[in-house]
Design an enzyme around this catalytic site. Structure first.
Site, PDB file in Angstrom:
ATOM      1  CG  ASP A  51      -6.566  -2.234   2.097  1.00 45.42           C
ATOM      2  OD1 ASP A  51      -5.516  -3.458   2.063  1.00 45.42           O
ATOM      3  OD2 ASP A  51      -6.709  -1.933   3.227  1.00 45.42           O
ATOM      4  CE1 TYR A 110      -1.267   4.427   1.902  1.00 42.99           C
ATOM      5  CE2 TYR A 110       0.467   4.537   3.434  1.00 42.99           C
ATOM      6  CZ  TYR A 110      -0.418   3.635   2.605  1.00 42.99           C
ATOM      7  OH  TYR A 110      -0.001   2.388   2.330  1.00 42.99           O
TER       8      TYR A 110
END
Length: 257
Positions: A51, A110
């Site tokens: 994003d 992540y």
């Protein structure tokens, strides 16, 4: 010939990875530069769609280059000069013709960074966390999330995914330096906004707003409103991507920051 590209980027200047009309994205900048070097349109497919504002210390993408165009050190230098200072291309590796950067990945990792001590330097890439956060409680909550489940409670609504089932393999805060923490989240795949929603929910546990034992119920409800708020994007890094046939060059295993 098909190539895997190993790259990294700082997310702040870009409106995410994926090409979007009227927006500067990592994919659009990379495709424009490669097309100029190849002297023909070149499409790039990434392993994921980070994003706006999200960083990547390792992104893998695949590209088909014309015969005779060899991505040697001179090519790499030219490409890095063209994409600007916020994108770093580390290597090109030849792969088989059907290799797919997104669909062939078996695991993704992540990292989300938090500082409980004020830092004059870490803030652009780290969340300034309350010093009283209970990291032990957050890690107990993380264990409650593991397994193959429907993670709709941690996914952005109204997306085009076919399933919300993910195999969540690790959710753990680790102290990498005094007062500096890193949330490690590992799964076979991730839903949009999922890691930031997990981080926000764990932060509510750390503040005492939720208990670790609340996590199974939050997951079972399959309702985004049941989980915590999404954390800011600037502290999130796509860190590792794993493939069954591709070994990431050693230089890719660098610290995020």
């Amino acid at each position: 010939m098909r190539w895997f590209i190993d790259l990294a980027y700082r997310g702040a200047p870009f409106h995410g990875w994926q090409v979007q009309p009227g927006e500067i994205t990592v994919q659009s900048v990379l495709e424009e530069a490669l097309s100029r070097l190849a002297r023909r349109p070149v499409a790039v497919t990434g392993a994921g769609r980070t994003d706006a504002g999200v960083n990547a210390s390792m992104m893998i993408a695949h590209v088909d280059l014309p015969d005779g165009l060899e991505p040697d050190s001179r090519f790499l230098h030219s490409l890095n000069s063209m994409v600007g200072r916020d994108i770093a291309i580390r290597s090109f590796t030849p792969v088989h013709a059907d290799a797919h950067a997104r669909f062939d990945a078996t695991e993704r990792r992540y990292h989300y960074y938090a500082n409980t001590r004020k830092s004059a330097f870490a803030w652009p890439l780290s969340w300034q966390a309350p010093p009283t956060l209970d990291f032990d409680a957050m890690n107990r909550a993380g264990v409650m999330m593991l397994g193959t489940r429907d993670f709709s409670s941690f996914a952005k609504t109204h997306t085009d995914v076919k399933t919300h089932i993910c195999d969540l393999r690790r959710v753990e805060w680790e102290e990498v330096a005094p007062g500096r923490w890193r949330l490690v989240v590992v799964a076979d795949r991730f839903l949009r906004n999922m890691v930031r929603a997990i981080a926000g929910t764990l932060a509510d546990v750390g503040r005492g707003k939720l208990a670790p034992d609340d996590l199974p119920e939050i997951i079972a409800r399959r309702d985004r409103c049941a989980a915590g708020t999404s954390m800011p994007a600037h502290a999130l890094f796509l860190s590792r991507i794993t493939y069954p046939y591709y070994t990431v060059p050693d230089e890719a295993y660098l610290e995020d920051i």
